[in-house]
Design a protein around this motif. Sequence first.
Motif, PDB file in Angstrom:
ATOM      1  N   SER A 199       0.834  -1.201   0.000  1.00  0.00           N
ATOM      2  CA  SER A 199       0.000   0.000   0.000  1.00  0.00           C
ATOM      3  C   SER A 199       0.870   1.253   0.000  1.00  0.00           C
ATOM      4  O   SER A 199       0.391   2.347   0.256  1.00  0.00           O
ATOM      5  CB  SER A 199      -0.933   0.002   1.215  1.00  0.00           C
ATOM      6  OG  SER A 199      -0.189  -0.071   2.429  1.00  0.00           O
ATOM      7  N   SER A 200       2.172   1.067  -0.256  1.00  0.00           N
ATOM      8  CA  SER A 200       3.114   2.187  -0.320  1.00  0.00           C
ATOM      9  C   SER A 200       4.225   1.817  -1.298  1.00  0.00           C
ATOM     10  O   SER A 200       4.120   0.833  -2.035  1.00  0.00           O
ATOM     11  CB  SER A 200       3.683   2.483   1.069  1.00  0.00           C
ATOM     12  OG  SER A 200       4.451   1.386   1.527  1.00  0.00           O
ATOM     13  N   GLY A 201       5.305   2.575  -1.245  1.00  0.00           N
ATOM     14  CA  GLY A 201       6.365   2.348  -2.216  1.00  0.00           C
ATOM     15  C   GLY A 201       7.347   1.254  -1.878  1.00  0.00           C
ATOM     16  O   GLY A 201       8.066   0.785  -2.766  1.00  0.00           O
ATOM     17  N   PHE A 202       7.408   0.815  -0.617  1.00  0.00           N
ATOM     18  CA  PHE A 202       8.441  -0.143  -0.222  1.00  0.00           C
ATOM     19  C   PHE A 202       8.333  -1.440  -1.019  1.00  0.00           C
ATOM     20  O   PHE A 202       9.287  -1.873  -1.670  1.00  0.00           O
ATOM     21  CB  PHE A 202       8.349  -0.429   1.281  1.00  0.00           C
ATOM     22  CG  PHE A 202       9.405  -1.373   1.780  1.00  0.00           C
ATOM     23  CD1 PHE A 202      10.597  -0.895   2.297  1.00  0.00           C
ATOM     24  CD2 PHE A 202       9.221  -2.757   1.736  1.00  0.00           C
ATOM     25  CE1 PHE A 202      11.583  -1.766   2.751  1.00  0.00           C
ATOM     26  CE2 PHE A 202      10.196  -3.631   2.184  1.00  0.00           C
ATOM     27  CZ  PHE A 202      11.379  -3.131   2.694  1.00  0.00           C
ATOM     28  N   SER A 203       7.178  -2.094  -0.935  1.00  0.00           N
ATOM     29  CA  SER A 203       7.013  -3.368  -1.635  1.00  0.00           C
ATOM     30  C   SER A 203       6.989  -3.185  -3.144  1.00  0.00           C
ATOM     31  O   SER A 203       7.379  -4.083  -3.887  1.00  0.00           O
ATOM     32  CB  SER A 203       5.741  -4.076  -1.164  1.00  0.00           C
ATOM     33  OG  SER A 203       5.881  -4.514   0.172  1.00  0.00           O
ATOM     34  N   ALA A 204       6.521  -2.013  -3.598  1.00  0.00           N
ATOM     35  CA  ALA A 204       6.528  -1.741  -5.038  1.00  0.00           C
ATOM     36  C   ALA A 204       7.947  -1.761  -5.571  1.00  0.00           C
ATOM     37  O   ALA A 204       8.245  -2.396  -6.597  1.00  0.00           O
ATOM     38  CB  ALA A 204       5.877  -0.385  -5.309  1.00  0.00           C
ATOM     39  N   GLN A 205       8.849  -1.080  -4.877  1.00  0.00           N
ATOM     40  CA  GLN A 205      10.239  -1.039  -5.322  1.00  0.00           C
ATOM     41  C   GLN A 205      10.911  -2.395  -5.194  1.00  0.00           C
ATOM     42  O   GLN A 205      11.658  -2.816  -6.083  1.00  0.00           O
ATOM     43  CB  GLN A 205      11.004   0.006  -4.527  1.00  0.00           C
ATOM     44  CG  GLN A 205      12.427   0.231  -5.025  1.00  0.00           C
ATOM     45  CD  GLN A 205      13.100   1.388  -4.320  1.00  0.00           C
ATOM     46  OE1 GLN A 205      12.914   1.596  -3.131  1.00  0.00           O
ATOM     47  NE2 GLN A 205      13.878   2.161  -5.057  1.00  0.00           N
ATOM     48  N   LEU A 206      10.629  -3.096  -4.082  1.00  0.00           N
ATOM     49  CA  LEU A 206      11.231  -4.411  -3.892  1.00  0.00           C
ATOM     50  C   LEU A 206      10.756  -5.385  -4.961  1.00  0.00           C
ATOM     51  O   LEU A 206      11.556  -6.141  -5.527  1.00  0.00           O
ATOM     52  CB  LEU A 206      10.894  -4.938  -2.497  1.00  0.00           C
ATOM     53  CG  LEU A 206      11.504  -6.284  -2.115  1.00  0.00           C
ATOM     54  CD1 LEU A 206      13.026  -6.223  -2.141  1.00  0.00           C
ATOM     55  CD2 LEU A 206      11.004  -6.725  -0.737  1.00  0.00           C
ATOM     56  N   ALA A 207       9.453  -5.373  -5.258  1.00  0.00           N
ATOM     57  CA  ALA A 207       8.925  -6.255  -6.307  1.00  0.00           C
ATOM     58  C   ALA A 207       9.571  -5.951  -7.647  1.00  0.00           C
ATOM     59  O   ALA A 207       9.908  -6.865  -8.417  1.00  0.00           O
ATOM     60  CB  ALA A 207       7.410  -6.100  -6.406  1.00  0.00           C
ATOM     61  N   GLY A 208       9.758  -4.674  -7.937  1.00  0.00           N
ATOM     62  CA  GLY A 208      10.395  -4.302  -9.195  1.00  0.00           C
ATOM     63  C   GLY A 208      11.838  -4.769  -9.274  1.00  0.00           C
ATOM     64  O   GLY A 208      12.268  -5.330 -10.285  1.00  0.00           O
ATOM     65  N   ARG A 209      12.588  -4.567  -8.201  1.00  0.00           N
ATOM     66  CA  ARG A 209      14.000  -4.953  -8.200  1.00  0.00           C
ATOM     67  C   ARG A 209      14.182  -6.459  -8.296  1.00  0.00           C
ATOM     68  O   ARG A 209      15.181  -6.935  -8.856  1.00  0.00           O
ATOM     69  CB  ARG A 209      14.674  -4.421  -6.940  1.00  0.00           C
ATOM     70  CG  ARG A 209      14.804  -2.906  -6.910  1.00  0.00           C
ATOM     71  CD  ARG A 209      15.325  -2.427  -5.565  1.00  0.00           C
ATOM     72  NE  ARG A 209      16.656  -2.937  -5.298  1.00  0.00           N
ATOM     73  CZ  ARG A 209      17.285  -2.782  -4.132  1.00  0.00           C
ATOM     74  NH1 ARG A 209      16.695  -2.145  -3.150  1.00  0.00           N
ATOM     75  NH2 ARG A 209      18.503  -3.266  -3.976  1.00  0.00           N
ATOM     76  N   LEU A 210      13.212  -7.215  -7.766  1.00  0.00           N
ATOM     77  CA  LEU A 210      13.314  -8.676  -7.815  1.00  0.00           C
ATOM     78  C   LEU A 210      12.624  -9.280  -9.041  1.00  0.00           C
ATOM     79  O   LEU A 210      12.681 -10.485  -9.244  1.00  0.00           O
ATOM     80  CB  LEU A 210      12.690  -9.280  -6.545  1.00  0.00           C
ATOM     81  CG  LEU A 210      13.344  -8.895  -5.220  1.00  0.00           C
ATOM     82  CD1 LEU A 210      12.629  -9.573  -4.069  1.00  0.00           C
ATOM     83  CD2 LEU A 210      14.824  -9.244  -5.227  1.00  0.00           C
ATOM     84  N   GLY A 211      11.967  -8.454  -9.840  1.00  0.00           N
ATOM     85  CA  GLY A 211      11.279  -8.978 -11.018  1.00  0.00           C
ATOM     86  C   GLY A 211      10.079  -9.834 -10.676  1.00  0.00           C
ATOM     87  O   GLY A 211       9.785 -10.817 -11.360  1.00  0.00           O
ATOM     88  N   LEU A 212       9.341  -9.439  -9.611  1.00  0.00           N
ATOM     89  CA  LEU A 212       8.164 -10.176  -9.165  1.00  0.00           C
ATOM     90  C   LEU A 212       6.890  -9.437  -9.542  1.00  0.00           C
ATOM     91  O   LEU A 212       6.905  -8.213  -9.731  1.00  0.00           O
ATOM     92  CB  LEU A 212       8.198 -10.352  -7.642  1.00  0.00           C
ATOM     93  CG  LEU A 212       9.320 -11.211  -7.067  1.00  0.00           C
ATOM     94  CD1 LEU A 212       9.297 -11.145  -5.539  1.00  0.00           C
ATOM     95  CD2 LEU A 212       9.183 -12.648  -7.541  1.00  0.00           C
TER      96      LEU A 212
END
Length: 366
Positions: A199-212
């Motif tokens: 619901s914020s940017g933390f998981s969005a960025q992590l998902a992007g960096r991991l290709g998930l």
Amino acid sequence: MTTEEQQNSGPEPQDTTAIRGAVRGTAPVPLSILDLATVGVGYTPAEALAATTRLARSAEEWGYHRFWVAEHHGMQGVASSNPAVLLAHLGAHTTTLRLGSGGVMLPNHAPLTIAEQFGLLEALHPGRIDLGLGRAPGTDPATARALRRGLAEGADDFPQQLAELTHFLDGDFPGGHPYARLTAVPQGDGRPPIWLLGSSGFSAQLAGRLGLPFAFAHHFSSANTIPALDLYRSSFRPSAVLDEPYALIGVGAVAADDEAAARRLARSAALGMLRVRRGNPAPIPTPEEAESYPYSPVEADFVSDWMGNMVIGSPGEVADGLEALRKRTGVDELMVTSHIHGHEARHRSYGLIAEAYGLTAGVATV
């Protein structure tokens, strides 16, 4: 090995068809459901779970792509406290519908426990399970402490917990790791794809960096939707999981015969959320109670804002609203949720949405 290294050097590329949704009928994108096994005033948890089971069967018939259930604790209006248990049950009552967690709150659990639970689900219902993960507790601080007894980690250690869970699922801890000789049982040929929820940017960025793949909670954090999706896409790195970003958003949606009827139903959800935010969770109130409740000016503003983030109206109005939201956000999939009072009204809302959005025809009379 870092989180990124372990994710991008897995043993074998995964089947991306397990992630990318199937478009049904004339719908522009796949449509899915997020369910909370809603417990309304006058109903028991057993009745709520029976209604969720019926809804999953209908969702499969109507053409919804996936059906996720969410982990919440200490909330009398939500019966889905243990997604793995509920998903096992739903899998036994459906045949093709993708089932998943939306999500499991990973900081509440040891990663090995989740690897075992979802390995077992994959063995029971192969090729149909999604593992959606969140980093919030899904409850109040006291309940979170009770859930995490004996666990040192919390939300701040989410990337490390995720890496450990992925190693357990893939059985590929590097030599010398303390868990290198451990095996999450059962472990078969396939494993559920991991989604990151946020619901914020933390998981969005992590998902992007991991290709998930990434699922954003637009239904309760709409102000962050576009920034989070932009961050996910700009951070995305191709992986063995995905070669390009894949994102869905959760959307509060209520359909009825006309807008007035739909808004009356939606107000019960808004009052229920107001009570959660005030630290007084309770079963979802009836529409009559929501109409007669003596709202203070601050409470009235909250309810108005909450309903303003939902897509509410006649079937056609909801379909138009969903499509406008899809075009505005550019997401690959929509996941609707109707956390309203009354099992029949909720069931019918999903049926009307399925028909109006083009999944299939002739479902509105269910």
